[in-house]
Write a protein that holds these residues in place. Structure first.
Motif, PDB file in Angstrom:
ATOM      1  N   THR A 160      43.913 -55.566  23.064  1.00 15.96           N
ATOM      2  CA  THR A 160      43.075 -56.362  22.171  1.00 15.96           C
ATOM      3  C   THR A 160      42.323 -57.472  22.896  1.00 15.96           C
TER       4      THR A 160
ATOM      5  N   SER B 135      43.168 -63.395  19.893  1.00 13.34           N
ATOM      6  CA  SER B 135      42.446 -62.183  20.295  1.00 13.34           C
ATOM      7  C   SER B 135      40.955 -62.264  19.976  1.00 13.34           C
TER       8      SER B 135
ATOM      9  N   ASN C 261      52.780 -61.764  16.683  1.00 14.33           N
ATOM     10  CA  ASN C 261      52.232 -60.830  17.666  1.00 14.33           C
ATOM     11  C   ASN C 261      50.871 -61.347  18.110  1.00 14.33           C
TER      12      ASN C 261
ATOM     13  N   ALA D 112      48.556 -59.896  19.589  1.00 15.68           N
ATOM     14  CA  ALA D 112      47.468 -58.931  19.414  1.00 15.68           C
ATOM     15  C   ALA D 112      46.767 -59.132  18.079  1.00 15.68           C
TER      16      ALA D 112
END
Length: 848
Positions: free
Chosen positions: A202, A179, A172, A174
């Motif tokens: 994010t 991020s 992911n 995020a």
């Protein structure tokens, strides 16, 4: 390289595109302090270790280009560590070791590292490369990297650009280290297995973000509480073919500087987002094709002079096409509104699109007539497609001014009238006016269209002869004049060497095939079905070495099937049915290869421009202005490639149209309804890939070849209405693909096979064979009653067991005459019998 010591002040050396088999520097050269740029792109190096060691003399080197090379071995992880001053390293499309990244951290001055297509695989290392804290650009695209991004990537805090596209990375984003890289301006993670939260929350603090590429990943929908406003203002957002995105991202509401929005193939739903155009007044490319947007298409009132490409094709938009499109986008270059539900007429305001090159309005419900303003005012128009609508009337007036038009698609409408000669004033490459209501003759001015490669006028009401001027079209690849009322003969001068597909079927053409096509060695498809051609099939047909499909059905051809057919090694479909051909089936037919060829299934039309040219040109500009070093490409365009070739062939008792990939694998021979005689060649059993055989309604004799049991791909076999004898070979029961089988009206004997597909055929497959027995016929092969004396199929002296009907009739007449003469002689000699006979006849006549 021995003269390098004389170039002590040299600051850039470019040896690219040379044959440098062994790059080494002389041992007496210790250092070249001024050399900062070394380019060795597109060279061949046999000893990579020696070359890398030789780079030691360039200790102050800052830029090293070593791309697209053939090298023996690969570049190891520590072989460049002595280049302490190196800032830019480009090794794209050159092999590096699998653990190369683990040793690159020693070159701490690196700002740009590009390793596209370098053979990297496996998971990314957790140490050895994240120490590059000065790195600004990292390109690992088109490799085989997998797994999640290591957390140490968050240490590369100077990164402006990261391209991880076309790998097998997961996780992911995020929660990934991406991020945390707030310096990022350019992020490309296309074609991986990432999970991407559509809110992008994010990344809201990434105030430098300008370019995001997310194609071919999994989009995650999430509920975001609160009013989150991103700090970034994007210029380019690209997300295509990504699953799980039913609506537009919410952060789009806060974007006002978008230049390129590329969102095809996401199945995004909802009303057309007019607000996006209102909020972003400097759009250059707007791509929403292949989604599920609904409702009317409403454009803003403000003018956008930057818009070049507007593509909303393949959605569910309805209503009228906006009349203000030319005033809102006055500099539009490409417009694609195809495959929607637009109705009404084509706005006359289209004539104001002075810069437009590509217009596609096909597959809608448009009606009315073609606006004259469009065909007069759009003098830059290059590609125009308005097929599959309900447009009517004359297509173009005589005052047409389209000096740049090369591709014109008007098929499947209701256009009428004659074909205007003004078409010849445009440099057309493709002309398709099929499935309309055109009448009159094909204009002789067509001979002036010397650039034509594809012309289709099928299914109209054209009449008269094919103009001899067609012989001037030497670049033709496809000609389709089928389903009209054309008459006369095919011009004998028509022999373009480039022609691959010819459709003249369903006309009233006549005469012999003299020399038309005799030099067309590239011809793949020849369809002359349902005409009035006469004479014999010419022997020069063997010169057509590329021929794959020849369809001469329903004409008046006569004579023998020329053995030159067997010289065409790529034949796969032959239909000579419903003619007057005689003689035997050529024995060499068993040597035909039935070659599967892609060339027969697809028409490839070269197209020299792209509908996403604004996307590409804008990214090229970005690379120059921002000093990015990525190679950006897009492949979608107006899709002129892979146009399927369609062929009609009768099999399984029905007429089927084959096209595309299915056509590539279809094969069959149909010689039915002729005057062929003799035996079926045993060699046909070698056609192991054939799908259909039809020899019905001929005068064939002999037996069904036992070799037919080898035709495991056979789906349809029709031998009905012949004079075949003997038994049905039991080996045919092994043909599991056989769906249609008929031997009706022959002289076959013995038991019908019961295994396999033969359990599915009904009585009609066997009727007219009095000596056949077994299911599904009502004749029981095990009956103990009196059995007829069956002719032997192996008795050569008895013509394979056939009864000579002519001999029977002659014998009967002779016997009848003999009996009558005998009775008359007896009555003449014996008067007593004569008086009794006449008395008998008189009594019966009176009673009658």
């Amino acid at each position: 390289m021995k003269y390098l010591h004389a170039l002590s002040n040299l600051d850039e050396l470019d040896l690219s595109n040379n044959e440098i088999d062994n790059f080494t520097t002389p041992i007496d050269i210790r250092s070249m302090p001024s050399l900062q740029v070394l380019k060795l792109d597109d060279v061949s190096v046999s000893n990579i270790s020696n070359m890398v060691q030789s780079l030691r003399v360039f200790s102050y080197l800052k830029h090293f280009y070593f791309r697209n090379n053939y090298i023996n071995g690969n570049i190891g992880p520590y072989e460049l560590r002595h280049l302490r001053s190196l800032e830019r390293l480009f090794l794209d499309n050159s092999a590096v070791g699998g653990n190369f990244l683990q040793g690159i951290g020693a070159t701490t001055s690196l700002k740009i590292l590009s390793l596209t297509k370098c053979g990297l695989n496996g998971t990314l290392p957790v140490r050895g490369w994240c120490e590059l804290k000065n790195l600004q650009e990292l390109n690992l695209s088109w490799n085989e990297c997998e797994g999640i991004l290591p957390s140490c990537v968050a240490n590369m805090t100077s990164l402006r650009l990261i391209d991880l596209s076309h790998n097998k990375l997961t996780g992911n984003i995020a929660s990934s280290p991406l991020s945390k890289l707030t310096s990022l301006e350019y992020l490309s993670i296309s074609s991986n297995n990432f999970k991407v939260p559509i809110s992008f929350k994010t990344f809201f603090n990434h105030s430098n973000f300008k370019f995001i590429f997310l194609e071919n990943n999994e989009i995650i929908n999430e509920n975001v509480l609160g009013n989150w406003v991103p700090n970034f203002q994007l210029e380019v957002f690209s997300m295509s073919n990504s699953s799980g995105c039913p609506t537009l991202p919410n952060f789009f509401y806060y974007q006002s500087n978008l230049r390129i929005l590329y969102l095809p193939k996401n199945n995004i739903q909802g009303n057309f987002p007019t607000w996006l155009l209102e909020n972003n007044t400097r759009f250059r490319g707007f791509y929403l094709r292949d989604n599920a947007f609904t409702g009317p298409l409403k454009l803003p009132t403000n003018t956008n002079t930057d818009m070049e490409t507007f593509d909303v094709s393949n959605n569910k938009l309805s209503g009228h096409i906006p009349t203000n499109i030319a005033s809102v986008f006055p500099n539009l270059v490409a417009l694609n509104m195809s495959t929607n539900m637009f109705d009404g007429s084509v706005p006359s305001s289209f004539g104001g699109l002075k810069s437009v090159k590509y217009i596609d309005l096909s597959a809608n419900n448009l009606s009315g007539m073609m606006p004259q303003e469009l065909v007069v005012g759009c003098f830059s128009l290059f590609f125009f497609k308005i097929s599959d609508n309900k447009l009517r009337g004359q297509i173009f007036p005589e005052s047409t001014n389209l000096p740049s038009l090369k591709y014109l698609y008007l098929e499947n409408n209701e256009f009428s009238g004659t074909i205007p000669s003004s078409l010849s004033t445009s440099p057309l490459v493709v002309l398709d006016i099929s499935n309309n209501r055109f009448s009159g003759k094909i204009p002789s001015s067509m001979g002036n269209m010397t650039r034509l490669e594809q012309v289709s006028m099928s299914n109209n009401q054209l009449e008269g002869p094919i103009p001899v001027e067609i012989c001037n079209l030497n670049s033709l690849f496809l000609v389709d004049l089928s389903e009209n009322k054309l008459c006369g003969s095919v011009p004998s001068c028509f022999n373009p060497s480039s022609i691959s597909h010819v459709y003249l079927n369903n006309n009233q053409l006549e005469g012999e095939l003299t020399y038309a096509f005799h030099n067309s060695s590239s011809l793949v498809t020849l369809d002359l079905r349902k005409n009035k051609f006469t004479g014999s099939i010419p022997q020069w047909i063997g010169n057509l070495s590329s021929m794959s499909i020849i369809l001469l059905r329903d004409n008046h051809f006569e004579g023998r099937i020329p053995h030159q057919f067997c010289e065409m090694k790529k034949l796969s479909m032959i239909d000579l049915s419903f003619n007057s051909l005689s003689g035997q089936i050529p024995f060499c037919f068993g040597n035909i290869t039935l070659e599967v060829t892609k060339k027969k299934s697809v028409l490839v039309v070269e197209f020299d421009s792209s509908s996403i040219s604004s996307f590409i040109s804008y990214m090229d500009k970005v690379e120059l202005e921002r000093d990015y070093h990525v190679s950006f490409q897009k492949t979608e365009d107006f899709k002129l490639t892979d146009v399927p070739i369609t062929v009609t062939f009768v099999t399984k008792g029905n007429s089927y149209s084959y096209k595309g990939s299915i056509l590539s694998y279809m094969s069959g021979i149909d010689l039915s309804s002729n005057k062929l005689h003799g035996e079926i060649p045993d060699g046909l059993g070698k056609l192991s890939e054939i799908h259909a055989l039809n020899f019905s309604h001929n005068n064939l004799t002999g037996t069904i070849p036992t070799t037919f049991s080898n035709l495991l791909q056979l789906e349809s076999l029709d031998l009905s209405y012949n004079n075949l004898g003997g038994r049905i070979p039991t080996g045919l029961s092994e043909l599991n693909a056989l769906a249609v089988f008929s031997v009706a009206h022959n002289n076959l004997t013995g038991m019908i096979p019961e295994k396999g597909q033969f359990g599915t055929f009904d009585e009609g497959s066997y009727q007219g064979n009095p000596y056949l027995c077994g299911r599904p016929l009502p004749v029981d092969c095990t009956s103990t009653g009196p059995k007829p004396v069956l002719p032997s199929a192996d008795d050569e002296s008895e013509e394979h067991g056939f009864m000579d009907m002519e001999f029977f009739y002659i014998s009967f007449v002779i016997a009848y005459i003999s009996v009558v003469l005998c009775i008359a002689t007896i009555l003449y000699i014996n008067p007593h019998w004569r008086r009794a006979w006449f008395h008998f006849m008189e009594v019966h006549i009176i009673q009658f």
